[in-house]
Design a protein around this motif. Structure first.
Motif, PDB file in Angstrom:
ATOM      1  N   VAL A 271       0.836  -1.204   0.000  1.00 14.69           N
ATOM      2  CA  VAL A 271       0.000   0.000   0.000  1.00 14.69           C
ATOM      3  C   VAL A 271       0.870   1.253   0.000  1.00 14.69           C
ATOM      4  O   VAL A 271       0.657   2.179  -0.789  1.00 14.69           O
ATOM      5  N   LEU A 272       1.869   1.299   0.884  1.00 14.81           N
ATOM      6  CA  LEU A 272       2.707   2.493   1.004  1.00 14.81           C
ATOM      7  C   LEU A 272       3.492   2.778  -0.267  1.00 14.81           C
ATOM      8  O   LEU A 272       3.833   3.933  -0.561  1.00 14.81           O
ATOM      9  N   HIS A 273       3.762   1.719  -1.045  1.00 11.05           N
ATOM     10  CA  HIS A 273       4.487   1.903  -2.303  1.00 11.05           C
ATOM     11  C   HIS A 273       3.548   2.107  -3.488  1.00 11.05           C
ATOM     12  O   HIS A 273       3.995   2.153  -4.635  1.00 11.05           O
ATOM     13  N   GLY A 274       2.247   2.194  -3.216  1.00 11.32           N
ATOM     14  CA  GLY A 274       1.300   2.556  -4.262  1.00 11.32           C
ATOM     15  C   GLY A 274       0.784   1.424  -5.117  1.00 11.32           C
ATOM     16  O   GLY A 274       0.177   1.670  -6.165  1.00 11.32           O
ATOM     17  N   HIS A 275       0.983   0.179  -4.689  1.00 15.56           N
ATOM     18  CA  HIS A 275       0.532  -0.946  -5.512  1.00 15.56           C
ATOM     19  C   HIS A 275      -0.948  -1.263  -5.333  1.00 15.56           C
ATOM     20  O   HIS A 275      -1.562  -1.870  -6.220  1.00 15.56           O
ATOM     21  N   MET A 276      -1.510  -0.927  -4.196  1.00 21.67           N
ATOM     22  CA  MET A 276      -2.933  -1.184  -3.979  1.00 21.67           C
ATOM     23  C   MET A 276      -3.471  -0.172  -2.972  1.00 21.67           C
ATOM     24  O   MET A 276      -2.711   0.408  -2.195  1.00 21.67           O
ATOM     25  N   PRO A 277      -4.792   0.051  -2.958  1.00 21.91           N
ATOM     26  CA  PRO A 277      -5.375   1.025  -2.032  1.00 21.91           C
ATOM     27  C   PRO A 277      -5.372   0.503  -0.600  1.00 21.91           C
ATOM     28  O   PRO A 277      -5.433  -0.701  -0.354  1.00 21.91           O
ATOM     29  N   ALA A 278      -5.346   1.425   0.347  1.00 18.94           N
ATOM     30  CA  ALA A 278      -5.288   1.052   1.760  1.00 18.94           C
ATOM     31  C   ALA A 278      -6.500   0.237   2.185  1.00 18.94           C
ATOM     32  O   ALA A 278      -6.395  -0.654   3.047  1.00 18.94           O
ATOM     33  N   ALA A 279      -7.661   0.491   1.602  1.00 22.66           N
ATOM     34  CA  ALA A 279      -8.874  -0.234   1.991  1.00 22.66           C
ATOM     35  C   ALA A 279      -8.750  -1.734   1.754  1.00 22.66           C
ATOM     36  O   ALA A 279      -9.442  -2.525   2.402  1.00 22.66           O
ATOM     37  N   ARG A 280      -7.864  -2.141   0.848  1.00 22.41           N
ATOM     38  CA  ARG A 280      -7.666  -3.573   0.608  1.00 22.41           C
ATOM     39  C   ARG A 280      -7.173  -4.295   1.864  1.00 22.41           C
ATOM     40  O   ARG A 280      -7.406  -5.505   2.025  1.00 22.41           O
ATOM     41  N   LEU A 281      -6.494  -3.591   2.746  1.00 19.75           N
ATOM     42  CA  LEU A 281      -5.986  -4.224   3.956  1.00 19.75           C
ATOM     43  C   LEU A 281      -7.112  -4.758   4.836  1.00 19.75           C
ATOM     44  O   LEU A 281      -6.899  -5.675   5.641  1.00 19.75           O
ATOM     45  N   LEU A 282      -8.304  -4.219   4.674  1.00 17.14           N
ATOM     46  CA  LEU A 282      -9.450  -4.698   5.449  1.00 17.14           C
ATOM     47  C   LEU A 282      -9.886  -6.094   5.009  1.00 17.14           C
ATOM     48  O   LEU A 282     -10.644  -6.758   5.712  1.00 17.14           O
ATOM     49  N   ASP A 283      -9.414  -6.547   3.850  1.00 17.58           N
ATOM     50  CA  ASP A 283      -9.708  -7.899   3.367  1.00 17.58           C
ATOM     51  C   ASP A 283      -8.619  -8.900   3.749  1.00 17.58           C
ATOM     52  O   ASP A 283      -8.572 -10.008   3.203  1.00 17.58           O
ATOM     53  N   TYR A 284      -7.762  -8.533   4.678  1.00 18.34           N
ATOM     54  CA  TYR A 284      -6.625  -9.368   5.075  1.00 18.34           C
ATOM     55  C   TYR A 284      -7.070 -10.787   5.417  1.00 18.34           C
ATOM     56  O   TYR A 284      -7.915 -10.996   6.276  1.00 18.34           O
ATOM     57  N   ARG A 285      -6.539 -11.754   4.682  1.00 21.80           N
ATOM     58  CA  ARG A 285      -6.742 -13.190   4.875  1.00 21.80           C
ATOM     59  C   ARG A 285      -8.152 -13.676   4.550  1.00 21.80           C
ATOM     60  O   ARG A 285      -8.459 -14.859   4.734  1.00 21.80           O
ATOM     61  N   VAL A 286      -9.029 -12.819   4.052  1.00 26.66           N
ATOM     62  CA  VAL A 286     -10.364 -13.255   3.645  1.00 26.66           C
ATOM     63  C   VAL A 286     -10.234 -14.090   2.370  1.00 26.66           C
ATOM     64  O   VAL A 286      -9.462 -13.759   1.472  1.00 26.66           O
ATOM     65  N   GLY A 287     -10.988 -15.170   2.273  1.00 23.86           N
ATOM     66  CA  GLY A 287     -10.912 -16.037   1.104  1.00 23.86           C
ATOM     67  C   GLY A 287     -11.239 -15.314  -0.182  1.00 23.86           C
ATOM     68  O   GLY A 287     -12.191 -14.534  -0.252  1.00 23.86           O
ATOM     69  N   GLY A 288     -10.443 -15.566  -1.217  1.00 21.47           N
ATOM     70  CA  GLY A 288     -10.683 -14.984  -2.517  1.00 21.47           C
ATOM     71  C   GLY A 288     -10.257 -13.549  -2.671  1.00 21.47           C
ATOM     72  O   GLY A 288     -10.497 -12.942  -3.709  1.00 21.47           O
TER      73      GLY A 288
END
Length: 717
Positions: free
Chosen positions: A143-160
Motif C-alpha cells: 500500500v505504502l508503495h502505491g501498488h494497492m489502495p489502503a482499503a484492501r488491507l481490510l480484506d486481510y486473509r479473507v478467502g478470494g
C-alpha cells in the motif's frame, strides 16, 4: 441466498423428513463479495498518507539527523498502528492474523525502505523475509508503495481476496517473493545475490527462522562466496512454544552465525540511532553480515510485551486497548462490529464439531498416564517441534512432563532423535504440521532402515481452514509411504492413517500406539463434525472397533457406485451421497482411514460397482485417488472411475479452501452424477437435484472482485 428466479428445492426432493435436510440444498458458498463485508465502503481507519518519504544514503550519512530521526519514528508508529488494526481485524473475524512479528520489525523495515529510496541502484529493492507470518509487513508496504489502495488491507486473509497468510508471488500486487515456510528464504536470497552482482541483497529473519537447518547451509555458502547478503534478524526470544532462552539452552543466534564465519553484531532494536548505525555497518561491509536485533515481543504494548501471546493476531481486548490509547476510534468501532467467518454450508449427517488434532494429544496422554513415571521415561519420548497445542502435544507435556521434550523449530533433527530413541521396545512420538513432513522424507527413509518405532502426528493436513495458504498445505502425505511391502521391511512397515472425526482419532491412537515401525496419523487444522449414521448415531461410537487395513462402509446397501473418502472430505462426501441417495441414486460411501493398506474385501465390493469416485483433500496427483485407481485396475475393475481433491494453489481464507479445490458437497454431487451418467445408470430425471455450485476463487491481478457467477447443478436424461 439464491439468485432471483432460481428454483429453491424443498424437503420433498429428498424423501423422509427424518433425514433432517434443510429447505434448500445448499447455502451460497463463495468468497464474500465486497458489498457483504460489514466495512464495505469504509476507508482504512489509519491515515497512511501520513507516511513520510524518507530517503537516506547509508554510505554518505554517518548518523541520523534530528529531522530524519523524527520522521522515521513517526513512520514506525504509523505502521505499527496500521498493523494492529488490520491483523487484529483478521483475528476477530476468525481468519487469523499474526501481529507480533510484523509489529516488532517496523524500525528495521522503515530504515531499509529509506535506504532503498535513496540508493535504488545499490540494492535489490525487495523486503525478502524468512518469516512468512510477518506477511502483514508486505501488504502494508504494498500500500505504502502505491501498488494497492489502503482499503484492501481490510480484506486481510479473507478467502478470494488475494491477501493470504503468507506472501505469494504473482497473487498480490506489490509482492516480490513467496516466503514458503519458516527459515526457507536465506538460501534463495543467496541465489538472488549471485544473479545481481554489484547490488546488496537483504533478508529479514528471526530467531525462530534461525533454528532451521536451512539457515546454517545458507550461512556457509554466503561466507564461502563472500556474497553481499545482509541479514536483519528480529531476536525477540519468542516462539509459539515460549522463550528459546528457557527451553533451548545454549542457542544463541549471533554466536551460531559466527561459527559459520559470518560477521555479526547484536543491537537494541528499539534504539533507532543504534539500529541505524548497525544496519549502516552491515550494508557497507564487503561480504555477508548479520545484525541480530534484540527486543521484546510487541514492545510497548501493555500486557503483551515479551509474551508469546503477541505472536498471533493481537487479541481483541488488547487491540481495542492499544488503538484507543492511540486515539484511533474509527479502528476500534470497526473491530467491534466484525462478524465471525464460517462455512455457510449445512451438513445434516454431522454431529458436534471437534478438533482431531487436540484429541490426538488427549489419547496419547491417556495411554501414558496408565504407566508409572519411571516406566514412561524409560519407554517413551515425545518431541514437539515448537507447535505445542497446534499438534495437541501440549496435553502430554502437562500430564507427563518427564517424557516431553520441547525440540524447537528443528523438524529434521527432532524426527531423527525420535527414530534413534524408538528402538528395542521403546516408542517415540513426533509432531509437526503435515506440510513440514516434506522436510523430513530422507530422515523417514533412514528411520525405516533402522527399524525405528515412531508415531508421528502431522496436523494441518489437507487445505481446510488453511489461511496461511499454499505453502502450508499438507497435500503430499502419501509421499511418506516407503513403497515397500511389510515383509520387505522386516515387520517395520510404514502405516498412514487419516481419521474422519474425533472419535475415530482416539480409536486409531489407542490401536496403534505400541505397534512397531513408522505410523503417521494425519489430522486437519479445522474442526470436523462427528460422522453420524442415518439414525443420527455416531458411526465411530462405543460399538466401533478400528481394525488395521479395514475400510469402513458408512452408507451401503444395494449400490450402483461408491464414493471413497477420508479425513475432512468424508463429511462433505457424506452430505453429497446422502442427498443423492434420498433423491433415488443408489450410491454408497466408504471411509478409508488406513490410507496405504488394501482391504481386499472392500476392493471386491468396489470392483463390482459401476462407478467409483475418490474424494479427498490430498493432491490428486499423489493422493489416494491415484492409488485407488491402480488397485481397482489390478483387480479387474471395469466401471467408471473419478477423483476430486486438491489440484491448484490456494484462495486464502479458511472454509473457502475446500470449495476452491472442488471437494465440497456441491462439487462432489456434480462429479457423482457425471460418473453415473457415463456409466449409463437409470433415468437421470429421477435424480434431479437443484442447487448452486459456488467456489471461492483466487482472482488474478487486475481481475476485479466480483464473485463467480452461480451455476445451477442439473443432470437430466
Amino acid at each position: 441466498m439464491y439468485p432471483s428466479g432460481s428454483p429453491v428445492p424443498t424437503r420433498q426432493h429428498f424423501g423422509s423428513p427424518t433425514f433432517r435436510w434443510p429447505k434448500t440444498l445448499n447455502s451460497k458458498i463463495t468468497a464474500m463479495d465486497a458489498s457483504e463485508l460489514p466495512w464495505h465502503g469504509n476507508a482504512f481507519p489509519v491515515d497512511l498518507s501520513q507516511y513520510r518519504q524518507v530517503a537516506i544514503d547509508p554510505w554518505q550519512t554517518e548518523t541520523l539527523s534530528a529531522q530524519d530521526s523524527a520522521a522515521l519514528s513517526a513512520n514506525i508508529e504509523l505502521c505499527r498502528d496500521a498493523l494492529v488494526c488490520f491483523t487484529s481485524l483478521g483475528g476477530a473475524s476468525g481468519y487469523g492474523g499474526h501481529t507480533g512479528g510484523a509489529f516488532d520489525m517496523m524500525p528495521e523495515v522503515c530504515l531499509l525502505d529509506a535506504f532503498f529510496r535513496a540508493c535504488p541502484d545499490k540494492f535489490v529493492p525487495t523486503f525478502f523475509d524468512e518469516a512468512g507470518h510477518r506477511v502483514a509487513t508486505q501488504y502494508l508496504f504494498s500500500v505504502l508503495h502505491g501498488h494497492m489502495p489502503a482499503a484492501r488491507l481490510l480484506d486481510y486473509r479473507v478467502g478470494g481476496k488475494a491477501l493470504p497468510g503468507h506472501p505469494e508471488l504473482g497473487l498480490t500486487e506489490g509482492i516480490g517473493f513467496s516466503s514458503g515456510r519458516l527459515g526457507h528464504m536465506w538460501g534463495h536470497v543467496n541465489g538472488v545475490s549471485r544473479a545481481q552482482p554489484g547490488r546488496v541483497s537483504c533478508c529479514f529473519s528471526s530467531d525462530g527462522s534461525q533454528m532451521e537447518g536451512n539457515t546454517a547451509e545458507a550461512a556457509r555458502l554466503a561466507v564461502a562466496q563472500n556474497l553481499p547478503v545482509k541479514l536483519f534478524i528480529d531476536d525477540n526470544d519468542v516462539t509459539i512454544a515460549g522463550h528459546p532462552s528457557s527451553y533451548m539452552k545454549g542457542f544463541n543466534v549471533g554466536r551460531t552465525l559466527e561459527g559459520q564465519g559470518m560477521t555479526t553484531e547484536d543491537v537494541d532494536g528499539e534504539s533507532l540511532e543504534k539500529l541505524y548505525a548497525a544496519m549502516r555497518r552491515a550494508v557497507m561491509h564487503e561480504g555477508p553480515y548479520a545484525v541480530v536485533i534484540k527486543r521484546k515481543m510487541c514492545p510497548g504494548v501493555r500486557d503483551l510485551e515479551g509474551s508469546n501471546e503477541g505472536h498471533d493476531a493481537m487479541p481483541l481486548a488488547h487491540a481495542v486497548q492499544y488503538l484507543e490509547s492511540r486515539q484511533l476510534h474509527a479502528a476500534v468501532e470497526l473491530l467491534k462490529k466484525v462478524p465471525k467467518a464460517k462455512d455457510p454450508g449445512h451438513y445434516p449427517l454431522a454431529g458436534s464439531f471437534g478438533a482431531p488434532r487436540q484429541v490426538f494429544g488427549d489419547a496419547v496422554a491417556s495411554i501414558l498416564t496408565k504407566m508409572c513415571p519411571e516406566e514412561r521415561k524409560r519407554r517413551v519420548l515425545v518431541v514437539d517441534s515448537d507447535l505445542e497445542g497446534s499438534c495437541g502435544l501440549k496435553k502430554v507435556g502437562q500430564t507427563c512432563p518427564e517424557v516431553y521434550l520441547k525440540g524447537g523449530i528443528m523438524e529434521r533433527g527432532n524426527f531423527s532423535a525420535c527414530a534413534g530413541f524408538g528402538t528395542e521396545g521403546r516408542q517415540a512420538v513426533f509432531g509437526t504440521f503435515a506440510a513440514f513432513q516434506e522436510m523430513i522424507l530422507s530422515e523417514v527413509t533412514m528411520a525405516r532402515l533402522n527399524h525405528s518405532n515412531v508415531l508421528c502426528h502431522f496436523s494441518h493436513s489437507g487445505v481446510d481452514d488453511m489461511s496461511d495458504n499454499t505453502c502450508h498445505f499438507g497435500v503430499n502425505n502419501f509421499f511418506s509411504d516407503s513403497g515397500l511391502d511389510a515383509h520387505d521391511t522386516k515387520g517395520h512397515a510404514t502405516h498412514l492413517f487419516f481419521p474422519a472425526d474425533v472419535r475415530q482419532t482416539a480409536k486409531v491412537v489407542d490401536k496403534i500406539f505400541w505397534m512397531q515401525g513408522l505410523r503417521f496419523i494425519y489430522t486437519t487444522r479445522s474442526k470436523v463434525p462427528e460422522i453420524l449414521d442415518e439414525e443420527g448415531k455416531p458411526v465411530f461410537g462405543e460399538d466401533y472397533t478400528f481394525e488395521l487395513g479395514k475400510d469402513d462402509l458408512i452408507l451401503g446397501g444395494a449400490c450402483d457406485g461408491y464414493v471413497v473418502s477420508y479425513g475432512d472430505a468424508l463429511y462433505r462426501a457424506m452430505d453429497a451421497v446422502g442427498r443423492l441417495r434420498r433423491a433415488g441414486l443408489k450410491v454408497g460411501l466408504v471411509n478409508k482411514c488406513h490410507g496405504n493398506a488394501v482391504d481386499e474385501e472392500m476392493m471386491q465390493r468396489l470392483c463390482h460397482a459401476k462407478f467409483v469416485l475418490v474424494a479427498e483433500s490430498q493432491n490428486v496427483r499423489t493422493g489416494l485417488g491415484l492409488r485407488m485407481g491402480c488397485w481397482l485396475l489390478e483387480r479387474g475393475f471395469g466401471g467408471r472411475f473419478g477423483r476430486c481433491g486438491t489440484h491448484r494453489e490456494g484462495c486464502g481464507g479458511t472454509w473457502e479452501q475446500a470449495h476452491h479445490q472442488g471437494y465440497d458437497p456441491a462439487s462432489v454431487v456434480t462429479k457423482i452424477l457425471d460418473l453415473a451418467h457415463a456409466a449409463g445408470i437409470g433415468n437421470h430425471s429421477q435424480f434431479m437435484v437443484e442447487g448452486h455450485k459456488h467456489r471461492a476463487i483466487a482472482r488474478p491481478l487486475g481481475a476485479g472482485w466480483a464473485s463467480e457467477t452461480a451455476e445451477t447443478v442439473k443432470v437430466a436424461s
